[in-house]
Motif scaffolding. Structure first.
Motif, mmCIF file in Angstrom:
data_model
loop_
_atom_site.group_PDB
_atom_site.id
_atom_site.type_symbol
_atom_site.label_atom_id
_atom_site.label_comp_id
_atom_site.label_asym_id
_atom_site.label_seq_id
_atom_site.Cartn_x
_atom_site.Cartn_y
_atom_site.Cartn_z
ATOM 1 N N ASP A 199 30.131 40.580 41.837
ATOM 2 C CA ASP A 199 30.222 41.538 40.733
ATOM 3 C C ASP A 199 28.863 41.857 40.114
ATOM 4 O O ASP A 199 28.588 43.001 39.742
ATOM 5 N N ARG A 200 28.009 40.850 40.008
ATOM 6 C CA ARG A 200 26.717 41.084 39.356
ATOM 7 C C ARG A 200 25.722 41.787 40.282
ATOM 8 O O ARG A 200 24.962 42.659 39.835
ATOM 9 N N TYR A 201 25.713 41.416 41.554
ATOM 10 C CA TYR A 201 24.619 41.835 42.425
ATOM 11 C C TYR A 201 24.990 42.834 43.522
ATOM 12 O O TYR A 201 24.110 43.209 44.304
ATOM 13 N N SER A 202 26.230 43.246 43.608
ATOM 14 C CA SER A 202 26.600 44.132 44.714
ATOM 15 C C SER A 202 25.764 45.417 44.737
ATOM 16 O O SER A 202 25.456 45.942 45.809
ATOM 17 N N ARG A 203 25.379 45.922 43.571
ATOM 18 C CA ARG A 203 24.519 47.103 43.511
ATOM 19 C C ARG A 203 23.059 46.715 43.243
ATOM 20 O O ARG A 203 22.160 47.205 43.930
ATOM 21 N N PHE A 204 22.835 45.860 42.258
ATOM 22 C CA PHE A 204 21.457 45.484 41.931
ATOM 23 C C PHE A 204 20.776 44.774 43.104
ATOM 24 O O PHE A 204 19.572 44.966 43.333
ATOM 25 N N GLY A 205 21.516 43.979 43.856
ATOM 26 C CA GLY A 205 20.934 43.226 44.963
ATOM 27 C C GLY A 205 20.885 43.969 46.278
ATOM 28 O O GLY A 205 20.400 43.426 47.280
ATOM 29 N N TRP A 206 21.351 45.211 46.291
ATOM 30 C CA TRP A 206 21.395 45.978 47.534
ATOM 31 C C TRP A 206 20.000 46.134 48.144
ATOM 32 O O TRP A 206 19.806 45.925 49.349
#
Length: 325
Positions: A199-206
């Motif tokens: 939930d936290r990194y699916s976009r930020f960690g892409w």
């Protein structure tokens, strides 16, 4: 020649000393990245791109600065008596800085030591001790694993990290010297920190995850090739490792880990993959290779093969770097 010598010396330092026990620069980078994340985090890919560019750019910039420093661009020319002495001082400085950077970014010796320690604990029946050690290798849930499950988890981690912790940094050191070494370690560290599909990194960690995939695309295949050639070191057959690579690597969710794990499975004559339990849940991974599930003795064989691959990669990196100088 200085880059080649520095890579070999740094590899030798890692083989002799392993990772620094205190004040590891990579740990310091991780702590700094956490503070930067407090400023850059947004639930968006764009924020993740900014985070990646700032931190990887800083690491690469540090490498460029160090290279310029030892090249004498920031020191008065009067410090050397003549051109020959200046060239010698520059070469020595490049070797020292490259060796220090190489030692800093490599993790192969600690990886092998941890693998052997895991095998020791499993062979002595110390399952609790083995479970306590597993988090230093991978993110599996150790509490649900028996001895064979722990051996498999450790073996798969050794296969993947042989590429990530040794072959890839040596590759980028040969290609781009100290900036390549530091930038690669920053990329790999950020992937380990934020490159998750949660939930936290699916976009930020892409951005971190995709950058790591790209950075490891060639090194993982170099690692796979070396593993295939060196399969006889552990009683395996190159043809089996090659077949597992061609047939199974593409099934893995990672474009790079699949190569490392499939060739290791083929070289050892075991089957990797299957039901894989993490703290966040269970995944059903595709099977790689042929043969029985790995046992503790196979974990020891994997460590031997990993060390052989690391040595071959260091020699290959030095040879690749030598003509550039």
């Amino acid at each position: 020649m200085a880059t080649a010598a520095g890579l070999l010396l740094g590899f030798g330092l890692d083989r002799t000393l392993g990772d620094p026990r205190r004040g590891h620069p990579v740990a310091g980078f991780g702590a700094a990245a956490t503070k930067v994340e407090d400023l850059t985090y947004r639930d968006s890919r764009a924020a993740g791109v900014v985070h990646e560019v700032v931190l990887v750019g800083t690491a690469a910039g540090l490498g460029i600065g160090l290279r310029r420093l030892v090249a004498g661009r920031t020191a008065p020319a009067s410090r050397t008596k003549n051109r020959a002495e200046r060239r010698m001082a520059r070469a020595i400085g490049e070797v020292v800085v490259t060796a220090a950077a190489t030692w800093t970014v490599l993790g192969g010796t600690t990886l092998a030591r941890t693998g052997r320690e895991m095998a020791d604990r499993l062979e002595s029946g110390d399952i609790d001790g083995a479970r306590a050690l597993l988090p230093s290798l991978c993110g599996r849930d150790p509490e649900v694993l028996d001895a064979d499950g722990l051996a498999r988890a450790a073996l798969e981690s050794i296969a993947e990290n042989t590429s990530d912790a040794t072959v890839a940094p040596l590759f980028w050191g040969a290609v781009a010297g100290v900036p390549g070494l530091l930038a690669y370690r920053a990329i790999n560290t950020l992937d380990a920190m934020v490159g998750y599909r949660n939930d936290r990194y699916s976009r930020f960690g892409w951005a971190a995850a995709r950058t790591d995939d790209v950075a490891n695309l060639v090194p993982a295949r170099v690692s796979g090739l070396i593993t295939t050639v060196l399969a006889p070191v552990v009683g395996g057959r190159p043809a089996d490792a090659w077949r597992a690579w061609r047939r199974d690597a593409g099934k893995h969710p990672s474009p790079n880990a699949g190569v490392a794990e499939a060739t290791m499975a083929g070289a050892l004559g075991v089957t990797l993959g299957g039901r894989t339990q993490y703290r966040h849940g269970t995944e059903l991974r595709p099977t790689l290779g042929d043969g029985p599930v790995p046992r503790v003795r196979d974990l020891r064989r994997a460590v031997r093969l990993s060390e052989a691959v690391q040595l071959a990669a260091a020699c290959a990196a030095a040879i690749a770097a030598y003509p550039r100088r």
